[in-house]
Scaffold this active site. Structure first.
Site, PDB file in Angstrom:
ATOM      1  N   ASP A  61      -2.129  -8.292  -7.386  1.00  0.00           N
ATOM      2  CA  ASP A  61      -2.669  -9.474  -6.713  1.00  0.00           C
ATOM      3  C   ASP A  61      -2.396 -10.739  -7.508  1.00  0.00           C
ATOM      4  OD1 ASP A  61      -3.783  -8.728  -4.210  1.00  0.00           O
ATOM      5  OD2 ASP A  61      -5.294  -7.582  -5.289  1.00  0.00           O
ATOM      6  N   GLU A 107      -7.386 -10.973 -11.261  1.00  0.00           N
ATOM      7  CA  GLU A 107      -6.253 -10.882 -10.328  1.00  0.00           C
ATOM      8  C   GLU A 107      -6.051 -12.159  -9.527  1.00  0.00           C
ATOM      9  OE1 GLU A 107      -6.714  -7.264  -8.041  1.00  0.00           O
ATOM     10  OE2 GLU A 107      -8.868  -7.500  -7.896  1.00  0.00           O
ATOM     11  N   CYS A 159      -3.917  -2.899 -15.103  1.00  0.00           N
ATOM     12  CA  CYS A 159      -3.971  -1.762 -14.179  1.00  0.00           C
ATOM     13  C   CYS A 159      -3.113  -1.985 -12.936  1.00  0.00           C
ATOM     14  CB  CYS A 159      -5.406  -1.419 -13.794  1.00  0.00           C
ATOM     15  SG  CYS A 159      -6.181  -2.675 -12.780  1.00  0.00           S
ATOM     16  N   HIS A 200       0.805  -1.215   0.000  1.00  0.00           N
ATOM     17  CA  HIS A 200       0.000   0.000   0.000  1.00  0.00           C
ATOM     18  C   HIS A 200       0.847   1.278   0.000  1.00  0.00           C
ATOM     19  CE1 HIS A 200      -3.099   2.770   0.833  1.00  0.00           C
ATOM     20  NE2 HIS A 200      -2.361   3.223   1.822  1.00  0.00           N
TER      21      HIS A 200
HETATM   22  C1  PEP Z   1      -3.997  -5.199  -8.457  1.00  0.00           C
HETATM   23  O1  PEP Z   1      -4.177  -6.094  -7.634  1.00  0.00           O
HETATM   24  O2  PEP Z   1      -3.158  -5.265  -9.388  1.00  0.00           O
HETATM   25  C2  PEP Z   1      -4.744  -3.934  -8.354  1.00  0.00           C
HETATM   26  C3  PEP Z   1      -4.620  -3.010  -9.274  1.00  0.00           C
HETATM   27  O3  PEP Z   1      -5.530  -3.770  -7.256  1.00  0.00           O
HETATM   28  P1  PEP Z   1      -4.963  -3.307  -5.814  1.00  0.00           P
HETATM   29  O4  PEP Z   1      -3.515  -2.925  -5.973  1.00  0.00           O
HETATM   30  O5  PEP Z   1      -5.805  -2.167  -5.380  1.00  0.00           O
HETATM   31  O6  PEP Z   1      -5.171  -4.554  -5.009  1.00  0.00           O
HETATM   32 MG    MG Z   2      -5.931  -6.025  -6.397  1.00  0.00          MG
END
Ligand code: PEP
Ligand code: MG
Length: 579
Positions: A457, A433, A504, A191
């Site tokens: 993920d 994911e 993404c 994060h």
């Molecule tokens: C991911 O898992 O790649 C994603 C974009 O979602 P987050 O990073 O918010 O889990």
């Molecule tokens: Mg994710």
């Protein structure tokens, strides 16, 4: 001077004084006392209550003047709890009978109470758990003898040094003064790293025990390009870094001149570059940097750092301004991805043994339909203002999409009945994911208008490597052959079924991975907004055939190390100054 190596999580260089953040939950050791110390500790409890009641009375009076009704009510609730004699008595009894220090008694009694509230079915009561945690923190602040430094109201530039930033902490940041971030824990897609990159703040993570080695006010250099931090630098080092900082700024300004130019390969293929955001005010940077829209709006941040869930109107307000600013450009709103490391305050105490394999994302929403519907209604209403798409996170099977879409249709019917406008043709897509979703992409494509590959993920679930755990961060890689093969499968299945597929996850923000992704067939990338110019430059420097050759070569390599070194050297040849 002390140099420490970690993982480069967000590029750039920061030089500022350290501000050490406590972890959000104070860790209170069980400190035993002698019988003769009982009265002293009981007195400490009473004083802490007295001071905390004093703070709250003052805060309540201030809010009274500004007529901020809701906040005033919260302080009133806290005051009622604090004045409750039985609460104080339970704490002092614990000091007396169990011979523990004041802070330990406060913490254990209040946490027990909070857990009790959380487990009550009634939403109003369970949300009061957040109030209890606030009260605990307020009392502990007095008992521990220092005011918690306030990241929400900074007055000078700082480098944040902490064990790991929680999503809740970043939701309340005063971003104008935060120059750099250095954390003990985390990996490139933890994060802290994601937030730092999207705010264009240089960051280094996985520094192990760094936060214990630095004192508040120490000068710290964060070198987010090389993944090192330096405490108390000598004059020569400082001068060298000031020079690099100036050069970095010049490079950024040069890249910004690409803003109006299309992200088009040398042989004329247009690649769509979208941005990822956590907070509505980040959307402006996407336009400033020349992005084509929003590919991932992480809406769970609306739920953090506040005692109650957002109302439909609060959701709507958070989306409406952005959608209007983007006009015809797409805005992909991901439905709330709560759970794992992101919790509403009232659910923070609900510990799961394996939270990343637990009740998170779409699973959470399908078990909290009332909450889910509030958000869907707001997104649908906002869809009347521009080009909105909905995206469901962490799908693992077809039933989940069907169920989620059924709920969405239910909400649409409600809006129809109330004659409230929304976009009836709004596209509904999913994030891929999990390996389960990747392997069944062909079937999931029948129920989805588009796929967006969440590599952050996908990597952790494919490689069984926790994305936030610094002890295994060397094993976490977007270019492990297993991950690349899954990505290829997803893209092929999406194309076979004629639906759009984008990436993404953070992989799309890494210049050295772009040729591979384009070579595998990706034509839409969604990234952290500050990276848009660099990725655009990469795309403008290559042809589709160059990318195809890279992808073919990579698919023939057996190890992550070979892939990485090949991709890095290829990217360095293309844009030497940026890699
Ligand atoms: C991911 O898992 O790649 C994603 C974009 O979602 P987050 O990073 O918010 O889990
Ligand atoms: Mg994710």
């Amino acid at each position: 001077m002390e140099i420490k190596k970690g993982i480069a999580a967000s590029p750039g260089i920061a030089i500022a004084e350290a501000m050490i953040l406590d972890c959000e939950d104070y860790r209170i050791p069980r400190r035993s006392i002698k019988p003769s110390q009982r009265m002293g500790e009981i007195l400490r409890v009473r004083n802490a209550f007295k001071q905390a009641i004093g703070d709250l009375t003052e805060l309540e009076a201030e809010q009274g003047k500004s007529d901020a009704g809701k906040i005033k009510d919260i302080f009133a609730v806290h005051l009622r709890f604090m004045r409750d004699r039985s609460l104080r008595k339970e704490i002092t009894d614990r000091v007396y009978s169990q011979l523990v220090a004041a802070e330990c008694a406060v913490s254990s009694v209040l946490r027990k109470l909070a857990t009790h509230f959380t487990n009550v079915e009634d939403a109003y009561i369970s949300e009061r758990a957040a109030d209890i945690y606030d009260i605990e923190r307020r009392l502990l602040r007095h008992l521990l003898g220092h005011q918690r430094e306030d990241v929400e109201h900074l007055s000078q530039e700082v480098v944040i040094v902490t064990r790991e930033l929680s999503p809740t902490q970043t939701a309340g940041f005063d971003r104008n003064y935060i120059r750099g971030i250095a954390t003990d824990a985390g990996g490139r897609t933890s994060h802290s790293a994601i937030v730092a990159r999207s705010l264009a703040i240089p960051a280094v993570v996985a520094l192990e025990d760094f936060s214990e080695a630095v004192r508040p006010g120490d000068t710290v250099i964060v070198d987010g390009n090389r993944g090192i931090v330096i405490v108390d630098p000598d004059e020569g080092t400082l001068e060298e870094y000031r020079k690099s900082l100036r050069e970095f700024t010049v490079l950024e300004q040069k890249l910004d001149t690409l803003r109006e130019k299309p992200a088009e390969t040398r042989d004329g293929t247009r690649i769509v570059l979208l941005g990822n955001i956590e907070f509505p005010d980040e959307s402006e940077m996407i336009l400033q940097k020349g992005g084509d829209g929003i590919g991932l709006y992480r809406t769970e941040f609306l739920y953090l750092n506040r005692p109650t869930e957002p109302t439909e109107q609060e959701h709507y307000d958070a989306y409406a301004k952005t959608i209007q600013a983007f006009q015809a450009r797409p805005v992909i709103i991901r439905t709330v991805d709560l759970g794992a490391d992101k919790h509403t305050q009232s659910r923070r105490s609900l510990k799961e043994p394996n939270p990343f394999l637990g009740l998170r994302s779409i699973r959470y929403c399908l078990q909290h339909i009332r909450m889910f519907k509030v958000q869907l209604r707001a997104i649908l209403r906002a869809s009347a203002l521009g080009h909105v798409k909905i995206m469901f996170p962490l799908v693992t099977n077809l039933q989940e999409i069907r169920q989620a879409k059924l709920i969405l249709r239910d909400v649409m019917e409600d809006l129809d009945e109330e004659s409230i406008a929304y976009d009836p043709r709004l596209e509904v897509g999913i994030m891929i994911e999990t390996p389960a979703a990747a392997l069944t992409a062909a079937s999931l494509a029948q129920e989805s208008s588009f796929f967006s590959i969440g590599t952050n993920d996908l990597i952790q679930y494919t490689l069984a490597v926790d994305r936030g755990n610094e002890h295994v961060s060397a094993l976490y890689s977007a270019v492990e052959p297993a991950v690349i093969r899954l990505i290829r499968t997803i893209i092929q299945d999406a194309h076979r079924h004629g639906i759009d597929v984008s990436v993404c996850g953070e992989m799309a923000s890494e210049p050295e991975y772009i040729m591979l992704l384009v070579g595998l067939g990706i034509r839409t990338l969604s990234m952290t907004p500050p990276m848009i110019p660099e990725i655009k430059q990469m795309i403008r420097s290559v042809t589709i055939e160059d990318c195809n050759i890279v992808a073919r070569k990579v698919l023939g390599l057996a190890t992550e190390r070979q892939v990485n070194s090949f991709l890095r050297s290829t990217a360095r040849e293309v844009i030497p100054e940026a890699i």
